[in-house]
Design a protein around this motif. Structure first.
Motif, PDB file in Angstrom:
ATOM      1  N   ARG A  54       0.737  -1.262   0.115  1.00  0.00           N
ATOM      2  CA  ARG A  54      -0.035  -0.163  -0.013  1.00  0.00           C
ATOM      3  C   ARG A  54       0.794   1.209  -0.173  1.00  0.00           C
ATOM      4  NH1 ARG A  54       2.486   2.015   3.104  1.00  0.00           N
ATOM      5  NH2 ARG A  54       2.745   1.892   5.218  1.00  0.00           N
ATOM      6  N   VAL A  55       0.231   2.338  -0.631  1.00  0.00           N
ATOM      7  CA  VAL A  55       0.952   3.760  -0.560  1.00  0.00           C
ATOM      8  C   VAL A  55      -0.128   4.404   0.531  1.00  0.00           C
ATOM      9  CG1 VAL A  55       0.077   4.287  -2.413  1.00  0.00           C
ATOM     10  CG2 VAL A  55       1.949   5.699  -1.646  1.00  0.00           C
ATOM     11  N   ASN A  56       0.454   5.242   1.434  1.00  0.00           N
ATOM     12  CA  ASN A  56      -0.436   5.913   1.995  1.00  0.00           C
ATOM     13  C   ASN A  56      -0.164   7.405   1.672  1.00  0.00           C
ATOM     14  OD1 ASN A  56      -2.277   6.685   4.235  1.00  0.00           O
ATOM     15  ND2 ASN A  56      -0.697   7.151   5.632  1.00  0.00           N
ATOM     16  N   LEU A  57      -1.301   7.841   1.085  1.00  0.00           N
ATOM     17  CA  LEU A  57      -1.215   9.267   0.475  1.00  0.00           C
ATOM     18  C   LEU A  57      -1.115  10.433   1.411  1.00  0.00           C
ATOM     19  CD1 LEU A  57      -4.085   8.638  -2.017  1.00  0.00           C
ATOM     20  CD2 LEU A  57      -1.853   8.098  -2.409  1.00  0.00           C
ATOM     21  N   ILE A  58      -1.823  10.122   2.715  1.00  0.00           N
ATOM     22  CA  ILE A  58      -1.255  11.233   3.748  1.00  0.00           C
ATOM     23  C   ILE A  58      -1.809  10.441   5.143  1.00  0.00           C
ATOM     24  CG2 ILE A  58      -3.505  12.303   3.681  1.00  0.00           C
ATOM     25  CD1 ILE A  58      -1.972  15.006   3.999  1.00  0.00           C
ATOM     26  N   GLY A  59      -1.349  10.891   6.396  1.00  0.00           N
ATOM     27  CA  GLY A  59      -1.651  10.384   7.546  1.00  0.00           C
ATOM     28  C   GLY A  59      -0.935   9.101   8.168  1.00  0.00           C
ATOM     29  N   ASP A  60       0.592   9.207   8.078  1.00  0.00           N
ATOM     30  CA  ASP A  60       1.440   8.153   8.772  1.00  0.00           C
ATOM     31  C   ASP A  60       1.503   8.438  10.175  1.00  0.00           C
ATOM     32  OD1 ASP A  60       2.059   6.457   6.681  1.00  0.00           O
ATOM     33  OD2 ASP A  60       3.058   8.352   5.710  1.00  0.00           O
ATOM     34  N   HIS A  61       1.572   7.483  10.952  1.00  0.00           N
ATOM     35  CA  HIS A  61       1.869   7.651  12.268  1.00  0.00           C
ATOM     36  C   HIS A  61       0.791   8.144  13.049  1.00  0.00           C
ATOM     37  CE1 HIS A  61       6.022   6.008  12.574  1.00  0.00           C
ATOM     38  NE2 HIS A  61       6.144   6.268  11.353  1.00  0.00           N
ATOM     39  N   ILE A  62      -0.572   8.035  12.695  1.00  0.00           N
ATOM     40  CA  ILE A  62      -1.638   8.664  13.466  1.00  0.00           C
ATOM     41  C   ILE A  62      -2.669   7.398  13.569  1.00  0.00           C
ATOM     42  CG2 ILE A  62      -1.401  10.917  12.724  1.00  0.00           C
ATOM     43  CD1 ILE A  62      -3.484  10.660  10.853  1.00  0.00           C
ATOM     44  N   ASP A  63      -2.382   6.302  12.844  1.00  0.00           N
ATOM     45  CA  ASP A  63      -3.479   4.973  13.145  1.00  0.00           C
ATOM     46  C   ASP A  63      -3.536   4.393  14.283  1.00  0.00           C
ATOM     47  OD1 ASP A  63      -0.852   4.311  12.103  1.00  0.00           O
ATOM     48  OD2 ASP A  63      -1.690   2.340  11.340  1.00  0.00           O
ATOM     49  N   TYR A  64      -2.067   4.409  14.771  1.00  0.00           N
ATOM     50  CA  TYR A  64      -2.136   3.508  16.267  1.00  0.00           C
ATOM     51  C   TYR A  64      -2.643   4.593  17.490  1.00  0.00           C
ATOM     52  CZ  TYR A  64       2.732   5.702  15.890  1.00  0.00           C
ATOM     53  OH  TYR A  64       3.433   6.579  15.589  1.00  0.00           O
ATOM     54  N   VAL A  65      -2.911   5.758  17.167  1.00  0.00           N
ATOM     55  CA  VAL A  65      -3.727   6.699  17.960  1.00  0.00           C
ATOM     56  C   VAL A  65      -5.071   6.648  17.584  1.00  0.00           C
ATOM     57  CG1 VAL A  65      -1.648   7.780  18.963  1.00  0.00           C
ATOM     58  CG2 VAL A  65      -2.562   8.678  17.046  1.00  0.00           C
ATOM     59  N   LEU A  66      -5.369   6.074  16.763  1.00  0.00           N
ATOM     60  CA  LEU A  66      -6.885   5.847  16.297  1.00  0.00           C
ATOM     61  C   LEU A  66      -7.480   7.136  15.419  1.00  0.00           C
ATOM     62  CD1 LEU A  66      -8.749   4.085  19.658  1.00  0.00           C
ATOM     63  CD2 LEU A  66      -7.448   3.023  17.496  1.00  0.00           C
ATOM     64  N   PHE A  67      -6.610   7.798  14.985  1.00  0.00           N
ATOM     65  CA  PHE A  67      -7.164   8.753  13.924  1.00  0.00           C
ATOM     66  C   PHE A  67      -7.132   8.406  12.605  1.00  0.00           C
ATOM     67  CE2 PHE A  67      -5.956  11.727  17.222  1.00  0.00           C
ATOM     68  CZ  PHE A  67      -7.140  12.643  17.242  1.00  0.00           C
ATOM     69  N   GLY A  68      -7.945   8.785  11.532  1.00  0.00           N
ATOM     70  CA  GLY A  68      -8.222   8.341  10.318  1.00  0.00           C
ATOM     71  C   GLY A  68      -6.953   8.621   9.368  1.00  0.00           C
ATOM     72  N   CYS A  69      -6.528   7.639   8.311  1.00  0.00           N
ATOM     73  CA  CYS A  69      -5.572   7.921   7.421  1.00  0.00           C
ATOM     74  C   CYS A  69      -6.137   7.505   6.172  1.00  0.00           C
ATOM     75  CB  CYS A  69      -4.377   6.842   7.587  1.00  0.00           C
ATOM     76  SG  CYS A  69      -4.996   5.074   8.136  1.00  0.00           S
ATOM     77  N   LEU A  70      -5.422   7.862   4.874  1.00  0.00           N
ATOM     78  CA  LEU A  70      -5.789   7.781   3.614  1.00  0.00           C
ATOM     79  C   LEU A  70      -4.652   6.836   2.620  1.00  0.00           C
ATOM     80  CD1 LEU A  70      -7.406  10.956   2.338  1.00  0.00           C
ATOM     81  CD2 LEU A  70      -8.364   8.827   2.024  1.00  0.00           C
ATOM     82  N   MET A 242      -9.948  -0.729  -2.726  1.00  0.00           N
ATOM     83  CA  MET A 242     -10.883  -1.175  -3.951  1.00  0.00           C
ATOM     84  C   MET A 242     -10.097  -0.321  -5.098  1.00  0.00           C
ATOM     85  SD  MET A 242     -14.706  -0.491  -2.602  1.00  0.00           S
ATOM     86  CE  MET A 242     -15.338  -1.593  -1.100  1.00  0.00           C
ATOM     87  N   PRO A 243     -10.339  -0.897  -6.485  1.00  0.00           N
ATOM     88  CA  PRO A 243      -9.598  -0.034  -7.497  1.00  0.00           C
ATOM     89  C   PRO A 243      -9.962   0.961  -7.518  1.00  0.00           C
ATOM     90  CG  PRO A 243     -10.584  -2.196  -8.198  1.00  0.00           C
ATOM     91  CD  PRO A 243     -11.094  -2.052  -6.688  1.00  0.00           C
ATOM     92  N   SER A 244      -9.154   2.200  -8.061  1.00  0.00           N
ATOM     93  CA  SER A 244      -9.481   3.478  -8.465  1.00  0.00           C
ATOM     94  C   SER A 244      -9.586   4.497  -7.148  1.00  0.00           C
ATOM     95  CB  SER A 244     -10.769   3.770  -9.407  1.00  0.00           C
ATOM     96  OG  SER A 244     -10.228   2.983 -10.635  1.00  0.00           O
ATOM     97  N   SER A 245      -9.723   3.950  -6.095  1.00  0.00           N
ATOM     98  CA  SER A 245      -9.884   4.622  -4.645  1.00  0.00           C
ATOM     99  C   SER A 245      -8.974   4.540  -3.816  1.00  0.00           C
ATOM    100  CB  SER A 245     -11.326   3.723  -4.199  1.00  0.00           C
ATOM    101  OG  SER A 245     -12.351   4.226  -4.976  1.00  0.00           O
ATOM    102  N   ALA A 246      -8.909   5.604  -2.928  1.00  0.00           N
ATOM    103  CA  ALA A 246      -8.007   5.391  -1.554  1.00  0.00           C
ATOM    104  C   ALA A 246      -9.141   5.234  -0.456  1.00  0.00           C
ATOM    105  CB  ALA A 246      -7.551   6.616  -1.233  1.00  0.00           C
ATOM    106  N   LEU A 247      -8.676   4.852   0.584  1.00  0.00           N
ATOM    107  CA  LEU A 247      -9.512   4.476   1.876  1.00  0.00           C
ATOM    108  C   LEU A 247      -9.352   5.560   2.755  1.00  0.00           C
ATOM    109  CD1 LEU A 247      -9.464   0.494   2.369  1.00  0.00           C
ATOM    110  CD2 LEU A 247     -11.197   1.601   1.217  1.00  0.00           C
ATOM    111  N   TYR A 248     -10.757   5.781   3.171  1.00  0.00           N
ATOM    112  CA  TYR A 248     -10.478   6.839   4.626  1.00  0.00           C
ATOM    113  C   TYR A 248     -10.647   5.635   5.699  1.00  0.00           C
ATOM    114  CZ  TYR A 248     -11.814  10.327   8.087  1.00  0.00           C
ATOM    115  OH  TYR A 248     -11.804  10.874   9.291  1.00  0.00           O
ATOM    116  N   ILE A 249      -9.782   5.427   6.373  1.00  0.00           N
ATOM    117  CA  ILE A 249      -9.904   4.625   7.235  1.00  0.00           C
ATOM    118  C   ILE A 249      -9.817   4.960   8.563  1.00  0.00           C
ATOM    119  CG2 ILE A 249      -8.929   2.452   8.252  1.00  0.00           C
ATOM    120  CD1 ILE A 249      -7.565   1.878   5.677  1.00  0.00           C
ATOM    121  N   THR A 250     -11.093   4.630   9.533  1.00  0.00           N
ATOM    122  CA  THR A 250     -10.681   5.380  10.679  1.00  0.00           C
ATOM    123  C   THR A 250     -10.863   3.856  11.767  1.00  0.00           C
ATOM    124  OG1 THR A 250     -13.493   5.676  10.647  1.00  0.00           O
ATOM    125  CG2 THR A 250     -12.107   7.475  10.358  1.00  0.00           C
TER     126      THR A 250
END
Length: 548
Positions: A54-70, A242-250
């Motif tokens: 995966r490539v993280n477009l933005i939002g590194d090192h914030i998932d383990y404190v439960l904030f969303g990433c893309l 999913m294809p053609s999409s990023a994921l906003y993961i929370t």
């Protein structure tokens, strides 16, 4: 909801890869894996498990404190060809790797005499690692390729084969290959663990018993067994994308993944994301105690110290991450399993509000050029806990090493980066709406907005989170010089890849500029060059191809 969907099991490569053109390009690679498996084990594999990087477009090192990433999955992936073995020993594994530098490994899980952990214990990473029913002997002090295979096996063993059951895992043969460069920041480790987990699920006929979200949770637990306290972004991106999409993961109050269409790939003007490998290898499990795991501890301790400044009461043995402290300060009751009252707009307002309070964490009287970190003694004092309790809550379950703990800088990065993720998501949604208009035009201002967010994200990674390195900073500088709208480090950092937003009609010139000006690329050409610089095409998530 994407996380509640079943794990896909396909019977054709076209279904796996999404279109006939991609399948035709990849077919020879998959056929090679099948043929090599048959040479080594005397029969064809029953399944091939695929997990993308995966490539993280933005939002590194914030998932383990439960904030969303893309993040978005990439086409590069890990493949596990697998099938039941004729070996006599229940659960035994013969694991081979197509890369000749990785020697074949054979291992058999052993039952422990310890009781099965409770459900509560299994949700706590440190207890799940240390109080399990099975043993596979993973050495977290030494990075070995088969450790990731074993890590994937652990979750399957402990979830589906308790000692009290008469059922035992079947013996399995595995052949591994991958196109995700190790230590590149594209999450080869998570892809390895996800593919491994899928392989053991498939051969033991357990695939139908998990949803995608449950697979993410299992893979998170599994990867922690190699010594990295992962937050879940990598596994979620590899499984749910999913294809053609990023994921906003929370991640709070529960795992949620929202597909965000990347209109930059299909509108006019078109733009693409280009990954460039710095060629500085940085595996999360190597040096974790001074890097990745240290950031986890700094942000967790920072959450308690911030809570004291905000007058948010905490129990002595609590270890809430920053996302929960923020919610409590804003007055929202958020119980895991219940819908969060703090929607994206309210979260955005809350982040802006709390950033002013973060300045209270800055050591008094210290300028930017001075030491802004706290010694261990200072950190414990600021936490309000006694030394023994602090150690038990924050240090007994993880190994870290530092002379100063950068509480102020890490908390500042988390909140600012979380705000940037929300703004990036909003810009993508606006652009997707614009694409629905008759002319389908995408204002270039949107690309510049996305690029600016990527630039400020990298600035924070470099100076506030401090997870970049000189080579990555130089590669980002060259990317901007070459005309990128924005460029940033992606993944855990300390090396690995950058991701840049580039106008599609300028990609060739962009790559030529990087090759000419980044010293580590000197002499690279052809396939070797394509392995280190490539435009990403968002990929579908993990799946299993059934061959029998």
């Amino acid at each position: 909801m994407a996380a509640e969907l079943p794990i896909p099991v396909y019977t054709s490569l076209t279904d796996v890869l999404g279109d006939l053109q991609t399948a035709s390009v990849q077919a020879s690679r998959w056929n090679d894996v099948v043929e090599e498996f048959e040479k080594r084990f005397g029969k064809k594999p029953a399944y091939i498990a695929r997990a993308p990087g995966r490539v993280n477009l933005i939002g590194d090192h914030i998932d383990y404190v439960l904030f969303g990433c893309l993040p978005a999955a990439v086409e590069q992936d890990i493949l596990f060809a697998c099938g039941p073995s004729s070996q006599a020993s229940a659960g035994s594994v013969a694991a081979h790797n197509l890369n000749p530098k990785f020697a074949p490994q054979n291992f058999t899980p052993m039952l422990k005499s310890a009781p099965i952990p409770s459900a509560t214990e299994q949700k706590e990473a440190e207890k799940a690692v240390n109080a399990e029913s099975w043993d596979l002997d993973i050495n977290t002090k030494e990075l070995r390729w088969e450790s990731y295979v074993k890590a994937g096996y652990y979750g399957v063993l402990n979830h589906f084969f308790p000692p009290s059951s008469n059922e035992r895992p079947v013996p399995i043969d595995i052949l591994v290959t991958g196109s995700v460069p190790a230590g590149s920041g594209l999450s080869s480790s998570a892809a390895m663990v996800v593919a491994s987990t899928l392989s053991f699920l498939a051969v033991n006929n357990k695939l139908g018993e998990l949803t995608k979200g449950q697979l993410v949770e299992m893979a998170m637990e599994n990867e922690q067994r190699v010594g990295v306290n992962s937050g879940g972004m990598d596994q979620a991106a590899s499984v749910i994308s999913m294809p053609s999409s990023a994921l906003y993961i929370t991640f709070f109050p529960f795992l949620h993944a929202e597909p965000i269409l990347l209109p930059v790939l299909r509108t006019n003007p078109r733009a693409v994301f280009v990954c460039a490998n710095s060629l500085v290898v940085s595996d999360k499990a190597v040096g974790a105690k001074t890097r990745y795991n240290l950031r986890v501890v700094e942000t967790l301790a920072g959450a308690r110290i911030l809570a004291r400044h905000l007058n948010v009461p905490l129990q002595p043995t609590e270890r809430p991450p920053l996302r929960i402290v923020l919610g409590r300060w804003l007055g929202y009751t958020e119980t895991k399993g219940q819908p969060s009252e703090l929607d994206t707009d309210k979260l955005k307002d809350g982040l802006k509000k709390v950033l002013a309070e973060v300045e209270k964490l800055r050591p008094a009287g210290r300028a930017d050029g001075e030491e802004l970190g706290l010694t261990m003694e200072e950190m414990i004092k600021e936490s309000g806990l006694d030394k023994k309790t602090f150690y038990e809550v924050y240090l007994s379950w993880v190994e870290v090493e530092a002379t100063h703990f950068q509480i102020y800088k890490r908390v500042k990065h988390v909140f600012e980066e979380s705000l940037r993720v929300i703004e990036f998501r909003a810009a993508c949604l606006r652009a997707a709406d614009a694409a629905q208009t008759p002319d389908g035009a995408l204002p270039e201002s949107v690309l510049r907005e996305l690029g600016d967010l990527m630039d400020t994200s990298h600035e924070s990674s470099s100076k506030t989170l401090e997870n970049s390195c000189p080579e990555v900073d130089e590669l980002v500088r060259i990317a901007k010089e070459a005309g990128a709208y924005g460029s940033r480090v992606t993944g855990a950092g300390w090396g690995g890849c950058t991701v840049s937003l580039v106008a599609e009609d300028k990609v060739d010139a962009f790559i030529e500029h990087l090759v000419a000006h980044y010293p580590a690329y000197k002499g690279l050409e052809g396939e070797a060059l394509k392995q280190v610089i490539f435009a990403t095409k968002p990929s579908s998530g993990a799946c299993v191809l059934k061959l029998e």
